[in-house]
Design a protein around this motif. Structure first.
Motif, mmCIF file in Angstrom:
data_model
loop_
_atom_site.group_PDB
_atom_site.id
_atom_site.type_symbol
_atom_site.label_atom_id
_atom_site.label_comp_id
_atom_site.label_asym_id
_atom_site.label_seq_id
_atom_site.Cartn_x
_atom_site.Cartn_y
_atom_site.Cartn_z
ATOM 1 N N LEU A 148 10.733 -9.986 0.215
ATOM 2 C CA LEU A 148 9.812 -8.988 -0.332
ATOM 3 C C LEU A 148 9.401 -8.049 0.798
ATOM 4 C CD1 LEU A 148 7.548 -11.372 -2.463
ATOM 5 C CD2 LEU A 148 9.614 -10.162 -3.181
ATOM 6 N N PRO A 149 9.786 -6.779 0.753
ATOM 7 C CA PRO A 149 9.470 -5.851 1.857
ATOM 8 C C PRO A 149 7.976 -5.590 1.962
ATOM 9 C CG PRO A 149 10.413 -4.657 0.005
ATOM 10 C CD PRO A 149 10.536 -6.126 -0.330
ATOM 11 N N LEU A 150 7.502 -5.448 3.210
ATOM 12 C CA LEU A 150 6.098 -5.165 3.492
ATOM 13 C C LEU A 150 6.000 -3.963 4.416
ATOM 14 C CD1 LEU A 150 4.615 -8.712 4.263
ATOM 15 C CD2 LEU A 150 4.557 -7.483 2.102
ATOM 16 N N VAL A 151 4.829 -3.329 4.396
ATOM 17 C CA VAL A 151 4.497 -2.264 5.329
ATOM 18 C C VAL A 151 3.178 -2.636 5.994
ATOM 19 C CG1 VAL A 151 3.849 0.156 5.602
ATOM 20 C CG2 VAL A 151 5.719 -0.459 4.074
ATOM 21 N N ILE A 152 3.179 -2.751 7.313
ATOM 22 C CA ILE A 152 1.965 -3.042 8.069
ATOM 23 C C ILE A 152 1.343 -1.711 8.475
ATOM 24 C CG2 ILE A 152 0.980 -4.208 10.061
ATOM 25 C CD1 ILE A 152 2.129 -6.069 7.959
ATOM 26 N N GLY A 153 0.151 -1.426 7.942
ATOM 27 C CA GLY A 153 -0.514 -0.153 8.184
ATOM 28 C C GLY A 153 -1.657 -0.265 9.167
ATOM 29 N N THR A 154 -2.379 0.852 9.329
ATOM 30 C CA THR A 154 -3.515 0.919 10.252
ATOM 31 C C THR A 154 -4.835 1.164 9.539
ATOM 32 O OG1 THR A 154 -3.142 3.301 10.587
ATOM 33 C CG2 THR A 154 -2.034 1.779 12.104
ATOM 34 N N ILE A 155 -4.801 1.745 8.339
ATOM 35 C CA ILE A 155 -6.027 2.001 7.577
ATOM 36 C C ILE A 155 -6.159 0.898 6.532
ATOM 37 C CG2 ILE A 155 -7.236 3.615 6.066
ATOM 38 C CD1 ILE A 155 -5.720 5.877 7.393
ATOM 39 N N PRO A 156 -7.211 0.062 6.638
ATOM 40 C CA PRO A 156 -7.316 -1.098 5.735
ATOM 41 C C PRO A 156 -7.613 -0.708 4.309
ATOM 42 C CG PRO A 156 -9.288 -0.902 7.090
ATOM 43 C CD PRO A 156 -8.324 0.135 7.595
ATOM 44 N N LEU A 157 -7.560 -1.703 3.449
ATOM 45 C CA LEU A 157 -7.768 -1.518 2.019
ATOM 46 C C LEU A 157 -9.224 -1.172 1.739
ATOM 47 C CD1 LEU A 157 -5.954 -1.838 -0.538
ATOM 48 C CD2 LEU A 157 -6.963 -4.093 -0.808
ATOM 49 N N HIS A 158 -9.437 -0.148 0.882
ATOM 50 C CA HIS A 158 -10.790 0.231 0.486
ATOM 51 C C HIS A 158 -11.348 -0.787 -0.498
ATOM 52 C CE1 HIS A 158 -9.590 4.662 1.442
ATOM 53 N NE2 HIS A 158 -9.795 3.933 2.533
ATOM 54 N N ALA A 159 -12.675 -0.754 -0.666
ATOM 55 C CA ALA A 159 -13.329 -1.724 -1.560
ATOM 56 C C ALA A 159 -12.868 -1.548 -3.000
ATOM 57 C CB ALA A 159 -14.844 -1.576 -1.461
ATOM 58 N N SER A 160 -12.753 -0.291 -3.461
ATOM 59 C CA SER A 160 -12.330 -0.066 -4.848
ATOM 60 C C SER A 160 -10.904 -0.539 -5.056
ATOM 61 C CB SER A 160 -12.445 1.416 -5.191
ATOM 62 O OG SER A 160 -11.657 2.198 -4.292
ATOM 63 N N ALA A 161 -10.042 -0.298 -4.067
ATOM 64 C CA ALA A 161 -8.659 -0.745 -4.192
ATOM 65 C C ALA A 161 -8.566 -2.262 -4.157
ATOM 66 C CB ALA A 161 -7.816 -0.140 -3.073
ATOM 67 N N THR A 162 -9.481 -2.902 -3.418
ATOM 68 C CA THR A 162 -9.495 -4.361 -3.368
ATOM 69 C C THR A 162 -9.805 -4.945 -4.727
ATOM 70 O OG1 THR A 162 -10.241 -4.239 -1.074
ATOM 71 C CG2 THR A 162 -10.493 -6.349 -2.197
#
Length: 414
Positions: free
Chosen positions: A305-319
């Motif tokens: 399963l491909p993943l992308v490691i980012g720098t801007i974390p998940l927002h509360a609404s998106a969580t």
């Protein structure tokens, strides 16, 4: 005049993050100072700074060309992201030029400020790999007449921000596979694997919730496992070199013949790793979560399963959105038995009449009459006790002469 010596030359950056590290992004202002410490008077021709950002790839391959001969092929590639030069003292001159117009630094500490802007473009994230790297730094050079220059360097970190709060990176990742083991003329039952994760984008420090279902109908004892891999790919002279590294892993319980095992949100934590590098032409850093079944004496059954490691974390609404969607879909998708929670009873929700009246009267407890407002209606609706359940309608319909349905609790028409 007694000539002195240069005791120290150093470069300091002003913009530091909470971990006391110089971290920047494309378009940011980089500022700092060059500090020169001298003992006595020192004549200086120039003090220059050079800022560079370069992605480099290099590896070597050796091949045999005969019984006693061999040749080596070097693969190198370089891509420049930043080039800035500035003179803080004096002017650029030849090393053996005349000594007129020199600057004299007296004994003590001397500071010279500098600043420049990073290019307004997608810069490659700072990275250190086995066959390549992406590095950014500021170098200071102090030139004196008839002497070798003194150099000092300070590296800084550049992050090309990846926001995981995008529809593509918030989409769930899932897959299903099946495998049948064969041994000469005997064929055992199949081994099936289904796996799903909530989204594609994560940041370091987060934990991946893995939902999986493994069914073992073979004659062997198998073990479900999961691993997070980093893949580094380097390109030079039309050829690629790939390195895969294990970042983190976990192990399930051994699975006997005819048994199944479910992972209902098993956690795999992401350690501090480099963000994904997807836009650099010569270096790529990619991640994948591999959920697999370890089969002794045979090839493993695996799902990537491909993943992308980012720098801007998940927002509360998106969580909240991600957790709701995963909880609603994971159970049915994996074929697990649904167990809905029992609804609360009315006695648990009902409140006292005195509490309701206090809420209707307002925070100050005054009983003065005020014009009704929308907030008052909302508050009244919120704090009304639930109705008592009954199979008999306490308000049966009655027909008036006009034929309209009339209930006792409805206001008469005017």
């Amino acid at each position: 005049m007694v000539l002195g010596k240069v005791r120290a030359l150093s470069v300091h950056l002003d913009s530091l993050n909470q971990h006391n590290l110089p971290v920047f992004s494309g378009g940011d202002l980089v500022s700092g100072r060059v500090v020169v410490e001298v003992s006595g008077d020192v004549r200086v021709k120039s003090l220059d700074i050079t800022a560079r950002g370069v992605a480099k790839v290099r590896w070597t391959e050796s091949r045999n060309a005969g019984a006693n001969t061999a040749y080596t092929q070097n693969y190198t590639e370089e891509l420049e992201y930043l080039q800035h030069r500035d003179t803080l003292i004096g002017e650029e001159r030849d090393e053996d030029g005349p000594e007129e117009g020199l600057t004299v630094l007296h004994a003590g500490l001397h500071e010279f400020a500098f600043s420049f802007n990073l290019p307004q473009m997608a810069l490659a994230t700072s990275f250190e790999g086995k066959h390549g790297s992406v590095r950014y730094g500021v170098k200071a050079e102090l030139h004196r007449p008839w002497m070798l220059p003194i150099k000092a360097k300070k590296e800084f970190i550049v992050f090309e921000h990846i926001d995981i709060n995008t529809p593509l990176l918030l989409a769930p990742q899932a897959g299903t596979k099946e495998k049948t083991l064969c041994c000469w003329f005997c064929a055992s039952g199949p081994i099936s694997l289904s796996a799903k994760i909530e989204r594609k984008g994560y940041t370091p420090g987060e934990s991946i919730q893995i939902f999986a279902e493994v069914e073992n109908c073979s004659s062997r004892v198998v073990v479900p496992k999961a691993a997070l891999y980093q893949t580094q790919t380097f390109f030079a002279k039309g050829k690629g070199k790939q390195i895969q590294q294990l970042v983190s892993n976990l192990r399930g319980e051994p699975l006997q013949q005819g048994k199944s095992q479910s992972w209902e949100g098993k956690l795999l934590k992401i350690p501090p790793v480099s963000p994904s590098i997807l836009d650099c032409p010569i270096i790529r850093v990619e991640y994948a979560l591999v959920v697999y079944v370890d089969i002794p004496g045979g090839l493993n059954l695996s799902l990537s399963l491909p993943l992308v490691i980012g720098t801007i974390p998940l927002h509360a609404s998106a969580t909240r959105t991600s957790s709701i969607s995963s909880s609603c879909s994971s159970v049915g998708w994996l074929g697990l038995p649904e167990r809905p929670e029992a609804p609360p009873s009315y006695s648990d929700l009902a409140i006292s009449e005195a509490h309701r009246q206090d809420c209707l009267q307002g925070r100050d407890g005054s009983d003065e009459e005020e014009p009704p407002s929308v907030m008052a209606y909302i508050t009244e609706f919120r704090y009304l006790p639930p109705p008592l359940y009954s199979e008999v309608d306490p308000y049966p319909d009655t027909m008036d002469v006009s034929g309209d349905v009339q209930r006792p609790d409805m206001c008469p028409s005017r």
